[in-house]
Design an enzyme around this catalytic site. Structure first.
Site, PDB file in Angstrom:
ATOM      1  N   ASP A 103       0.813  -1.218   0.000  1.00  0.00           N
ATOM      2  CA  ASP A 103       0.000   0.000   0.000  1.00  0.00           C
ATOM      3  C   ASP A 103       0.845   1.266   0.000  1.00  0.00           C
ATOM      4  O   ASP A 103       0.452   2.282   0.572  1.00  0.00           O
ATOM      5  CB  ASP A 103      -0.984   0.004   1.194  1.00  0.00           C
ATOM      6  CG  ASP A 103      -1.777  -1.287   1.253  1.00  0.00           C
ATOM      7  OD1 ASP A 103      -2.280  -1.694   0.200  1.00  0.00           O
ATOM      8  OD2 ASP A 103      -1.858  -1.889   2.335  1.00  0.00           O
ATOM      9  N   LYS A 109       1.982   2.125  -5.114  1.00  0.00           N
ATOM     10  CA  LYS A 109       2.668   1.627  -6.313  1.00  0.00           C
ATOM     11  C   LYS A 109       1.843   1.910  -7.569  1.00  0.00           C
ATOM     12  O   LYS A 109       2.388   2.177  -8.623  1.00  0.00           O
ATOM     13  CB  LYS A 109       2.922   0.113  -6.198  1.00  0.00           C
ATOM     14  CG  LYS A 109       3.893  -0.253  -5.104  1.00  0.00           C
ATOM     15  CD  LYS A 109       4.168  -1.738  -5.062  1.00  0.00           C
ATOM     16  CE  LYS A 109       3.017  -2.565  -4.574  1.00  0.00           C
ATOM     17  NZ  LYS A 109       2.660  -2.380  -3.147  1.00  0.00           N
ATOM     18  N   GLY A 160      -4.534  -4.676  -4.588  1.00  0.00           N
ATOM     19  CA  GLY A 160      -5.661  -3.779  -4.881  1.00  0.00           C
ATOM     20  C   GLY A 160      -5.138  -2.450  -5.366  1.00  0.00           C
ATOM     21  O   GLY A 160      -4.279  -1.863  -4.721  1.00  0.00           O
ATOM     22  N   HIS A 161      -5.594  -2.014  -6.522  1.00  0.00           N
ATOM     23  CA  HIS A 161      -5.215  -0.678  -6.949  1.00  0.00           C
ATOM     24  C   HIS A 161      -6.414   0.023  -7.559  1.00  0.00           C
ATOM     25  O   HIS A 161      -7.253  -0.605  -8.201  1.00  0.00           O
ATOM     26  CB  HIS A 161      -4.010  -0.673  -7.894  1.00  0.00           C
ATOM     27  CG  HIS A 161      -4.001  -1.795  -8.865  1.00  0.00           C
ATOM     28  ND1 HIS A 161      -3.252  -2.926  -8.684  1.00  0.00           N
ATOM     29  CD2 HIS A 161      -4.683  -1.972  -9.999  1.00  0.00           C
ATOM     30  CE1 HIS A 161      -3.480  -3.746  -9.671  1.00  0.00           C
ATOM     31  NE2 HIS A 161      -4.338  -3.198 -10.491  1.00  0.00           N
ATOM     32  N   GLN A 163       2.060  -6.379  -3.443  1.00  0.00           N
ATOM     33  CA  GLN A 163       2.473  -6.456  -2.028  1.00  0.00           C
ATOM     34  C   GLN A 163       3.828  -5.748  -1.882  1.00  0.00           C
ATOM     35  O   GLN A 163       4.039  -4.754  -2.549  1.00  0.00           O
ATOM     36  CB  GLN A 163       2.478  -7.890  -1.498  1.00  0.00           C
ATOM     37  CG  GLN A 163       1.089  -8.501  -1.395  1.00  0.00           C
ATOM     38  CD  GLN A 163       0.601  -9.083  -2.710  1.00  0.00           C
ATOM     39  OE1 GLN A 163       1.318  -9.824  -3.360  1.00  0.00           O
ATOM     40  NE2 GLN A 163      -0.605  -8.760  -3.105  1.00  0.00           N
TER      41      GLN A 163
HETATM   42  P1  IMP Z   1      -2.468 -13.003   1.581  1.00  0.00           P
HETATM   43  O1  IMP Z   1      -1.568 -12.427   0.542  1.00  0.00           O
HETATM   44  O2  IMP Z   1      -3.926 -12.777   1.304  1.00  0.00           O
HETATM   45  O3  IMP Z   1      -2.141 -14.434   1.873  1.00  0.00           O
HETATM   46  O4  IMP Z   1      -2.182 -12.214   2.961  1.00  0.00           O
HETATM   47  C1  IMP Z   1      -0.929 -12.319   3.637  1.00  0.00           C
HETATM   48  C2  IMP Z   1      -0.522 -10.988   4.256  1.00  0.00           C
HETATM   49  O5  IMP Z   1      -0.213 -10.077   3.207  1.00  0.00           O
HETATM   50  C3  IMP Z   1      -1.604 -10.329   5.103  1.00  0.00           C
HETATM   51  O6  IMP Z   1      -0.979  -9.626   6.164  1.00  0.00           O
HETATM   52  C4  IMP Z   1      -2.231  -9.338   4.153  1.00  0.00           C
HETATM   53  O7  IMP Z   1      -2.836  -8.251   4.825  1.00  0.00           O
HETATM   54  C5  IMP Z   1      -1.000  -8.899   3.365  1.00  0.00           C
HETATM   55  N1  IMP Z   1      -1.324  -8.403   2.012  1.00  0.00           N
HETATM   56  C6  IMP Z   1      -1.669  -9.124   0.933  1.00  0.00           C
HETATM   57  N2  IMP Z   1      -1.879  -8.333  -0.130  1.00  0.00           N
HETATM   58  C7  IMP Z   1      -1.642  -7.076   0.287  1.00  0.00           C
HETATM   59  C8  IMP Z   1      -1.652  -5.812  -0.369  1.00  0.00           C
HETATM   60  O8  IMP Z   1      -1.916  -5.676  -1.570  1.00  0.00           O
HETATM   61  N3  IMP Z   1      -1.325  -4.734   0.424  1.00  0.00           N
HETATM   62  C9  IMP Z   1      -0.998  -4.862   1.720  1.00  0.00           C
HETATM   63  N4  IMP Z   1      -0.956  -6.021   2.362  1.00  0.00           N
HETATM   64  C10 IMP Z   1      -1.282  -7.121   1.659  1.00  0.00           C
END
Ligand code: IMP
Length: 428
Positions: free
Chosen positions: A13, A16, A40-41, A223
């Site tokens: 977040d 990007k 998410g964007h 991420q």
């Molecule tokens: P997962 O990717 O859904 O398995 O989540 C694993 C961890 O990555 C969790 O702490 C999520 O909140 C974090 N996470 C996954 N995608 C994002 C993102 O796009 N932005 C911020 N954190 C993320």
């Protein structure tokens, strides 16, 4: 400048999407190399704000190719829903391509993700529940289905049968969840396959052909560094390599093609989900609340409140090391305006020992106490500044300090959400 990697330097977040939007005009192709619908964007199409999770924001740039690389995982239901929304807004998405080697997120992956989080209780990871971990587990276990399997119904059925023979007992016996039949999944997935087929390509071949034609490619990380499966705060991480090395394995392009690695860092820090966060401010803290509200720190994918804290130079310095950053983009500098003073964490202390880099041992990081330096803030609204020298002295000093502490030049500075609200110092 054939290939550039854009990577998050913190816990995601960082903005990007905005930086991709800014620099993508220079590129013939934007390729995502890891992650799935957990990213998410927000993009603006014909004045409408749309949240994209699966389709790369590159589809917004006419004439550019937008590739979902082999290192990604694809949720066909999300992809097609986004495709419909975009096309409804007149965005044709004709540049969209999907690697046949990317893995498919199946409905049972989402069930397993949710059930596993429940099972972890208070130790939960705080995942996005998009099935990411279980899908990558199947990839590594060699029990996954790939996008190319959708090209042949017979193969799809065979592989699905084998996958269900392995997964159904886990669903039933470990988590007491309903199981799936091949027919049940085929009913929804075969029509998906028909719609996805035209977008499937051999993406490594395509990307290398583009490079041979001296075309420019932007590899867009999802991420971030501290959520990387190898280099992040394991186990509170996502299940893929978000760091720059992932761009190579996740796309099938050799490392020698990459000339620039642009790290994106927010001017303060946020994190969603569980896990250590040394510079975290509580929501009751006036500054924590200020950053949450002024920075609109709510997740695009889950709507969750983000945890907020001060800029952590130790983290960005670590990101510079593990990604080989050549440039930094600092986002949301405007959000800090109005604070009397601003803190930057320059080291941690744990059990009387000082750490100037992210400690490898997770319990040290967990108990790390931040050591701050405090610098003067600025009161002016900087969202209209377009030149570094227009910034108040305190804001320029803050950027200089970030540069000095990371050892990486700050090439771009964002002072607001719009494309124009940017200061370009060195990016060409
Ligand atoms: P997962 O990717 O859904 O398995 O989540 C694993 C961890 O990555 C969790 O702490 C999520 O909140 C974090 N996470 C996954 N995608 C994002 C993102 O796009 N932005 C911020 N954190 C993320």
């Amino acid at each position: 400048m054939p290939a550039t990697v854009l990577v998050g330097t913190q816990w995601g977040d960082e903005g990007k999407g905005k930086v991709t939007d800014l620099v993508s005009g220079d590129f013939d192709c934007v390729c995502r190399y890891q992650g799935g619908a957990n990213a998410g964007h927000t993009v603006v199409a014909n004045g409408h704000k749309l949240a994209l999770h699966q389709i790369p924001s590159g589809v917004m740039y006419p004439g550019a190719l937008s590739v979902i690389g082999n290192g990604c995982i694809v949720d066909p239901s999300v992809m097609l829903e986004e495709l419909d929304t975009l096309q409804g807004q007149g965005i044709t998405c004709e540049g969209l391509r999907v690697s046949g080697n990317a893995h498919i997120v199946m409905p049972y992956h989402k069930d397993l993700d949710g059930a596993h989080e429940k099972h972890l209780g208070k130790n939960l990871i705080g995942t996005t529940k998009r099935g990411v971990g279980p899908c990558y587990m199947d990839k590594m276990n060699r029990t996954g289905l790939r996008v190319q399997d959708m090209l042949d119904e017979k193969i799809f059925r065979q592989k699905l049968e084998a996958a269900l023979a392995y997964t159904n007992p886990i669903l039933e016996k470990v988590y007491e969840l309903p199981t799936y039949t091949v027919e049940q999944i085929c009913e929804t997935f075969l029509p998906y396959a028909e719609r996805i087929k035209p977008y499937i390509v051999e993406s490594s071949k395509l990307l290398n052909e583009l490079l041979a034609e001296r075309k420019n490619i932007l590899f867009e990380g999802a991420q971030a560094t501290m959520l990387d499966i190898d280099h992040g705060t394991y186990p509170f991480v996502t299940s893929s390599n978000c760091t720059a090395g992932g761009a190579v394995t996740g796309s099938g392009v050799g490392p020698t093609n990459i000339q620039r690695v642009l790290g994106v860092a927010k001017a303060y820090l946020t994190r969603v989900g569980s896990g250590p966060f040394p510079t975290e401010l509580s929501e009751e803290d006036g500054v924590g609340k200020f950053l949450l509200e002024k920075g609109h720190e709510y997740g695009v994918t889950t709507g969750r409140k983000r945890r907020c804290g001060w800029y952590d130079a130790v983290v960005v310095n670590y990101a510079a090391r593990v990604n080989g950053l050549t440039d930094l983009a600092i986002t949301k500098l405007d959000v800090l305006g109005g604070l009397d003073t601003i803190k930057i964490c320059t080291a941690y202390e744990c059990d009387g020992v000082e750490y100037t880099t992210v400690p490898e041992h997770q319990s040290v990081f967990y108990h790390a106490k931040p050591k701050f330096i405090e610098v003067p803030g600025w009161k002016e609204d900087i969202s209209g500044c377009r030149n570094f020298y227009d910034l108040p002295r305190e804001a320029k000093d803050y950027i200089d300090l970030i540069e000095q502490l990371s050892g990486v030049r700050v090439s771009l500075i964002a002072v607001g959400p719009d494309r124009e609200q940017t200061i370009n110092r060195h990016w060409d």
